[in-house]
Design an enzyme around this catalytic site. Structure first.
Site, PDB file in Angstrom:
ATOM      1  N   GLU A   1       9.775  38.675 -34.303  1.00  0.00           N
ATOM      2  CA  GLU A   1       8.562  37.944 -33.903  1.00  0.00           C
ATOM      3  C   GLU A   1       8.837  36.639 -33.169  1.00  0.00           C
ATOM      4  O   GLU A   1       8.588  35.550 -33.696  1.00  0.00           O
ATOM      5  CB  GLU A   1       7.670  37.683 -35.117  1.00  0.00           C
ATOM      6  CG  GLU A   1       7.064  38.947 -35.684  1.00  0.00           C
ATOM      7  CD  GLU A   1       6.141  38.675 -36.870  1.00  0.00           C
ATOM      8  OE1 GLU A   1       6.129  37.553 -37.394  1.00  0.00           O
ATOM      9  OE2 GLU A   1       5.437  39.609 -37.268  1.00  0.00           O
TER      10      GLU A   1
ATOM     11  N   GLU B   1       5.025  46.470 -38.417  1.00  0.00           N
ATOM     12  CA  GLU B   1       4.606  45.950 -39.726  1.00  0.00           C
ATOM     13  C   GLU B   1       3.093  46.107 -39.831  1.00  0.00           C
ATOM     14  O   GLU B   1       2.357  45.550 -39.031  1.00  0.00           O
ATOM     15  CB  GLU B   1       4.967  44.463 -39.868  1.00  0.00           C
ATOM     16  CG  GLU B   1       6.452  44.190 -39.753  1.00  0.00           C
ATOM     17  CD  GLU B   1       6.801  42.698 -39.861  1.00  0.00           C
ATOM     18  OE1 GLU B   1       5.934  41.898 -40.258  1.00  0.00           O
ATOM     19  OE2 GLU B   1       7.946  42.349 -39.537  1.00  0.00           O
TER      20      GLU B   1
END
Ligand code: GAL
Length: 608
Positions: free
Chosen positions: A143, A314
């Site tokens: 991320e 995710e």
């Protein structure tokens, strides 16, 4: 068929649990397991002392259980010793303070030596596991941009920025001229005099600031390329990064050019509380299901970033720990989110994480298993999903008829110069997206390179700060319905007022006289058109004032930010002119690719 997977952190659990974990994952129908992305302190506990034995063992266990693995490079969490090696590793915040060790993402993208060390670690992993038969894909880092980590104001970033500017402008005279530094006597004599655009007395020059934002984005791309270059020679498996919701500080399209797949991490309830502009009544209404358009917007965005191939790395499985309030999803909603991703063409959906951890920062974050290893509520939903996927999965991912252009640079530009404090580019584009979906339309998000616009019946370009030559050319020859504005192409790339923003595209002598931004309590009604808020333009055609909605042949110019009703009427008009079938939807109901996704009732079905 779309695959299901899970994020797993074997380094957090006793070795004795690994085999039963793997067997259980398999038994509930999971087939992908992501590992490794934060495990540097266990892979290299001391500088130069490596331990891959535990990872070898985990991988063999997963393989033995019939699972495939995704391996993450651990560069988002440099271990503590790395700071002794590189005391200048940390990023600095806008206030000029280092962002200290003790959580994650504590590195500055301009630290070249760390970039190389991280790439070397990636190379070690690639050499060791790159040809493993159970390897599915690679994930670089974790991320980018999460926790506000793209823009670093460190001394190393300053030097790297000066070099970037010198490469771009070649001479300081050129830079002074293009930035307009004669204003306020800001002229420089050399590149090494140029600082970062923070800590100035009042606002810095917008050209300076936008260049800094462009530079920061480029630094992420370069950083990621270093890892790709290290991995690629040792594997034939795809490489991806896991992007996030509403992170706009780097150009995902540019990053995506170097990789085969895009993935993103979706936390619908966390996002609704933490990063949405919705009002309290909306949040209340959707607190257990999420914003009906937010996930879809990112699915469509990352499908474009991945050039068609994308997945969910995710997926929120229950309450998270990081939003202001953290409710549990409505029963059945995890299933709906998963199937919605399938309807948008996802290759896989993986849940975050396998087992809730009883210690450290994320101990209150739910998982598929509870900390004491009891199954959590969602496990049954996931088991059932295997049947759903058999029933619904199809390889067909039909293209939408509507293309909506999204441009990261425009986000930066309007952050630099919002003109009215509520103006936000993401929100503007998102408003168009939500309007289109309320009319039951499938939407493809498009990069601002003009390459694929010809494939669409309608193309919308709201708020795009400065059209590049390719896009200008593609839109000029585009034969479908084109909607431009508000605020489209009103600047040059150097951040000067554009002398002639959209006349050429509209094929009329359209002049922008003035813009106004409105207080949140203010709206402007324009007879025969509707209501505007936040931003409204005064326009002239052939020297005569005209209202802020213009049509010429198959082109529309919208000179303001319409309220919901006006937006719908403008979009309806566009779609009708293009001859696309519209199907008005209720608030919580959305269509994609022949499926109906219910955010009011947590439902998913084929449309009739
Ligand atoms: C993501 C991150 C994960 C975990 C998760 C918690 O942003 O990639 O590592 O922190 O959030 O929701």
């Amino acid at each position: 068929m779309m695959k299901l997977g899970v994020c797993y952190y074997p380094e957090h659990w006793p070795t004795a649990m690994w085999a039963t974990d793997a067997a259980e994952m398999k038994s509930i129908g999971l087939s992908l397991v992501r590992i490794g992305e934060f495990a540097w302190s266990r892979l290299e506990p001391k500088e130069g002392t490596f331990d891959f034995s535990w990872l070898d063992e985990v991988i063999e266990i997963l393989y033995g259980a019939g699972l495939q693995f995704i391996l993450g490079t651990p560069s988002a969490t440099p271990p503590r010793w790395m700071l002794d090696k590189f005391p200048d590793l940390l990023a600095w915040d806008e206030g000029g303070r280092p962002r200290e060790f003790g959580s994650r993402r504590h590195y500055c993208h301009s630290h070249e030596a760390y970039m190389h060390v991280a790439a070397e670690m990636a190379e070690r992993l690639a050499k060791r596991y790159g040809n493993h038969p159970a390897l599915y894909a690679w994930q670089t880092d974790n991320e980018y941009g999460c926790h506000d980590t793209v823009r670093s104001y460190s001394p190393l970033a300053t030097i790297a920025f000066q070099n970037w500017l010198s490469n771009k402008y070649k001479t300081i005279t050129e830079l002074n001229q293009r930035w307009g530094n004669v204003f306020w006597s800001m002229e420089y004599d050399s590149f090494d005099q140029i600082g970062l655009p923070n800590l100035t007395v009042t606002e810095p020059n917008p050209s300076h600031k936008l260049d800094f934002y462009r530079f920061c984005s480029d630094q992420v791309v370069v950083w990621n390329q270093a890892q790709i270059a290290a991995i690629r020679p040792h594997t034939d498996k795809p490489i991806f990064h896991n992007y996030m919701g509403r992170i706009t500080e780097f150009d995902h399209f540019k990053l995506g050019e170097d990789m085969e797949i895009a993935t993103w991490d979706t936390y619908p309830l966390g996002f609704l509380e933490d990063r949405s502009d919705r009002d309290e009544s909306f949040r209340h209404k959707y607190q257990y299901t999420g914003d009906p358009d937010f996930q879809a917007f990112h699915h469509d965005l990352y499908r474009a970033v991945g050039k068609g191939r994308w997945g969910i790395m995710e997926q929120q499985p229950g309450p998270v720990n990081w939003a202001p309030y953290n409710p549990a999803p409505a029963r059945g909603m995890v299933r709906v989110w998963t199937l919605e991703a399938m309807a948008h063409g996802a290759e896989f959906v993986a849940y975050f994480r396998w087992r809730q951890l009883p210690f450290a920062q994320e101990q209150m974050h739910s998982a598929l298993k509870r900390p004491d290893n009891r199954p959590s509520e969602v496990l049954d939903e996931i088991r059932l999903l295997n049947e759903d996927l058999k029933k619904y999965s199809s390889s067909e991912n039909h293209k939408a008829q509507v293309g909506l252009i999204f441009d990261y640079e425009s986000q930066w530009a309007w952050e630099v110069q919002p003109q009215g404090q509520d103006f936000d580019y993401f929100r503007l584009v998102y408003d168009f997206y939500c309007g289109l979906r309320q009319l039951g339309l499938d939407v493809d998000i498009l990069p601002p390179d003009g390459q694929s616009v010809d494939n669409y019946a309608v193309v919308l370009v709201p708020g795009l700060f400065s059209l590049n030559d390719q896009l200008m050319e593609a839109l000029s020859s585009f034969t479908g319905e084109l909607l431009l504005g508000p605020r489209t192409n009103i600047k040059t790339k150097d951040f000067h007022i554009h002398p002639d923003s959209v006349s050429q595209l509209m094929q009329i002598d359209l002049k922008l006289d003035q813009v106004e931004t409105l207080r949140p309590t203010e709206t402007r009604n324009v007879e025969g058109i509707g209501t505007f808020h936040s931003w409204i333009e005064s326009l002239q055609v052939n020297g005569e004032s005209v209202p802020p909605l213009l049509y010429k042949n198959d082109r529309t110019y919208l000179g303001g930010w319409p309220d919901k009703e006006t937006m719908i009427s403008v979009l309806r008009n566009c779609a009708e002119r293009a001859g696309i079938a519209i199907e008005d939807q209720e608030d919580g109901v959305r269509l994609r690719n022949g499926f109906v996704v219910g955010y009011g009732e947590a439902s998913f079905e084929l449309s009739k």
